[in-house]
Write a protein that holds these residues in place. Sequence first.
Motif, short mmCIF file in Angstrom:
data_model
loop_
_atom_site.label_atom_id
_atom_site.label_comp_id
_atom_site.label_asym_id
_atom_site.label_seq_id
_atom_site.Cartn_x
_atom_site.Cartn_y
_atom_site.Cartn_z
N ALA A 447 53.26 38.76 65.32
CA ALA A 447 52.15 38.86 64.37
C ALA A 447 50.82 38.62 65.08
CB ALA A 447 52.33 37.86 63.23
N ALA A 448 50.81 37.64 65.97
CA ALA A 448 49.58 37.33 66.70
C ALA A 448 49.15 38.51 67.56
CB ALA A 448 49.78 36.09 67.55
N LYS A 449 50.12 39.17 68.19
CA LYS A 449 49.80 40.33 69.02
C LYS A 449 49.23 41.46 68.17
CE LYS A 449 52.62 39.74 73.11
NZ LYS A 449 54.01 39.77 73.60
N ALA A 450 49.88 41.74 67.05
CA ALA A 450 49.41 42.80 66.16
C ALA A 450 48.00 42.50 65.66
CB ALA A 450 50.37 42.97 64.99
N ALA A 451 47.67 41.22 65.53
CA ALA A 451 46.35 40.84 65.03
C ALA A 451 45.34 40.71 66.17
CB ALA A 451 46.45 39.52 64.26
N HIS A 452 45.73 41.10 67.36
CA HIS A 452 44.87 40.97 68.55
C HIS A 452 44.40 39.53 68.72
CE1 HIS A 452 44.26 45.26 69.80
NE2 HIS A 452 44.97 45.36 68.70
N ARG A 482 40.83 36.81 62.93
CA ARG A 482 42.04 37.42 63.48
C ARG A 482 43.27 36.57 63.16
NH1 ARG A 482 40.40 38.52 69.43
NH2 ARG A 482 38.45 37.51 68.84
N LEU A 483 43.06 35.25 63.13
CA LEU A 483 44.18 34.37 62.78
C LEU A 483 44.61 34.60 61.33
CD1 LEU A 483 45.66 32.39 64.51
CD2 LEU A 483 44.26 30.54 63.58
N GLU A 500 36.20 42.16 52.56
CA GLU A 500 35.18 42.03 53.61
C GLU A 500 35.68 41.24 54.80
OE1 GLU A 500 31.43 40.93 51.97
OE2 GLU A 500 31.60 42.39 50.35
N ALA A 501 36.87 41.62 55.24
CA ALA A 501 37.51 40.87 56.32
C ALA A 501 36.79 41.01 57.64
CB ALA A 501 38.96 41.31 56.46
N THR A 502 35.90 41.99 57.74
CA THR A 502 35.22 42.18 59.03
C THR A 502 33.72 41.90 58.94
OG1 THR A 502 34.92 44.50 58.54
CG2 THR A 502 36.83 43.90 59.87
N SER A 503 33.30 41.28 57.84
CA SER A 503 31.88 40.97 57.73
C SER A 503 31.53 39.94 58.79
CB SER A 503 31.60 40.40 56.35
OG SER A 503 32.42 39.28 56.15
N ALA A 504 30.29 39.76 59.04
CA ALA A 504 29.82 38.67 59.91
C ALA A 504 30.47 38.60 61.28
CB ALA A 504 30.00 37.33 59.19
N LEU A 505 30.86 39.74 61.82
CA LEU A 505 31.42 39.72 63.17
C LEU A 505 30.53 40.51 64.11
CD1 LEU A 505 35.23 40.38 62.73
CD2 LEU A 505 34.04 38.22 63.05
N ALA A 516 43.16 45.14 64.79
CA ALA A 516 44.12 44.28 64.10
C ALA A 516 44.34 44.78 62.68
CB ALA A 516 43.61 42.85 64.07
N LEU A 517 43.24 45.15 62.03
CA LEU A 517 43.36 45.62 60.65
C LEU A 517 44.13 46.93 60.57
CD1 LEU A 517 39.90 44.82 59.08
CD2 LEU A 517 42.11 43.77 58.61
#
Length: 575
Positions: A447-452, A482-483, A500-505, A516-517
Amino acid sequence: MSNKEILLRLYEVMRPYRLKLFIAMISMICVAGFTGTQAYLVKDLLDKIFMEKDTFYLKLLPIVVIVIFFLKGIVYYIYTILLEQVGQSVIKDFRVNIFNHIHKQSLTFFGSMPTGTLMSRIISDVALLQQAVSNALVGVIRDFFQVVILLGVVFYMNWRLAMISFVVLPVAAFPIIKFGRLFRKLSTSTQEETAHVSNILHETITGNRIVKAFCKEEYEGNRFLEQVRRLFTLTMKDAKYRCMQHPLMEFIGGIAIAAIIWFGGLQVIDGTATPGTFFAFLTALIAAYEPVKGVTRINSTIQQGLAAATRVFSILDVEPEIQDKKNATQLAPFASEIELKDLNFQYNHEAPVLKNINLTVPIGEALAIVGPSGGGKTTLTNLIPRFLEIKDGAILIDGTDIRDVTVTSLRNQISMVTQQTILFNDTVRNNIAYGEENSSLDRIIEAAKAAHAFDFIEALPQGFDTIIGESGARLSGGQRQRLSIARAIFKNAPILILDEATSALDTESEREVQKALENLMKDRTTFVIAHRLSTIKNADRIVVVKDGEIIEEGTHDNLIARRGEYELLYNMQYK
Ligand SMILES: Nc1ncnc2c1ncn2[C@@H]1O[C@H](COP(=O)(O)OP(=O)(O)O)[C@@H](O)[C@H]1O
Ligand SMILES: [Mg+2]
């Protein structure tokens, strides 16, 4: 809530421990009996040993005294330890109950109950309640026996003198009742102010970075001082009455003793009573007055406890808005489509937030939801896992209304990545496999790999066993996101909600998160609320939500061609 109701409910809580309470009560009666005997022995001490100079009694009495004190010590230990145990058990039960109850509540409940208030209910109100249960309520019973037995001794020895106690007791009862009311009122205000203190603490400690950034340490310090000062004033008011009642009760007792010296002395002088009777009488009466004085103290504890009980019960009485129906079934594995049908929603009788939403999402589709903030996107996605209760319209999964299935079976099929990443102060490993204690490390790594996330986790001091701090304070924003994506991947649910999982990045970590997404969205049905063009462009379909309504719907190219709201948003945000 009336006293009677509260007491009945407390009784229900204590029911499982009634055998222990019963044994404790018997032990208390024994203690009271021994105290009565002690007083009675004074008569023999004076009359037989001091007056008659009887050497048999001189040998006997010390032995009797030792035996009595020894036995009294044993029963005293038994009842105090039992009461402590019952009191602590009740605390434990209450805390667990409130905890479980709070976690059954919907999002609207948490919107209206500040964290600090809830914590102060579980910690300090429950402790007050325990005081009332194990010290006070039972203390009343013990004192009652003590007074009854000692008054029995008193009347047996000299009923004429004993009549004096009938004058004293009602006089003593007056301040007890009067103070009791005051204590109850003060306790309620005190606990409310205490809850405010916890709220300020919670907010400023978790928000310490903003406090620093705005240089508001002094402002917050003053706000805290103000609050603590209010609490101080109330506590002092309470202390004033508490400190006043002891000397007052002593004084009333003193008057009674004076009266007894006068009338009892007269009897001894004219020969109707022996000096032994007189002193034994005085000892018994003083011993009997001890618990009466104690009642005022106990009373304040009881009043505080009752007030605390009211608050604790008022939380326990909030029916969770979202509950499984009686005949709720298990939701079958998601197979064909999710349908939002004529959906209307509003928070607590406020203005409507969602209006007439109709939307069908087939399995495997990635649906992007865009629109101005405050339009209702988050609310819409919170309705799908039933974080909020639908009152008008319906959400159907494969034709089944989500209100007809168990909440657990519904939520098990949904993974979420929220805008505010929520992580726990635990190891990386336990954060990814949240609540699944015996999961294999291989699955977690996968899972961690898939999530980079694998590379940065490996670089942490203890790798997967690194504790990440409160809300992941020791990680960067992108790492945290990512976690939480790894956690969603690990859950491996067919329906995915990305708010908005990628906001503020920054662009760099965004690229990582984006990959990852994409891994996460593969083979899943996804609702993605996004600002980022890349995420939206990958979506199969886009809906534009504005002021609670779906105003446009289609693919990116379609919507651009329409030259409507989407094009406007697109030009504003991405160009
Ligand atoms: N817990 C809540 N209680 C009351 N109103 C709320 C709550 N959460 C959101 N709202 C209101 O609902 C509207 C939609 O909010 P939200 O769904 O978060 O919009 P979006 O995610 O599109 O920015 C806003 O006007 C907001 O003020
Ligand atoms: Mg939102």
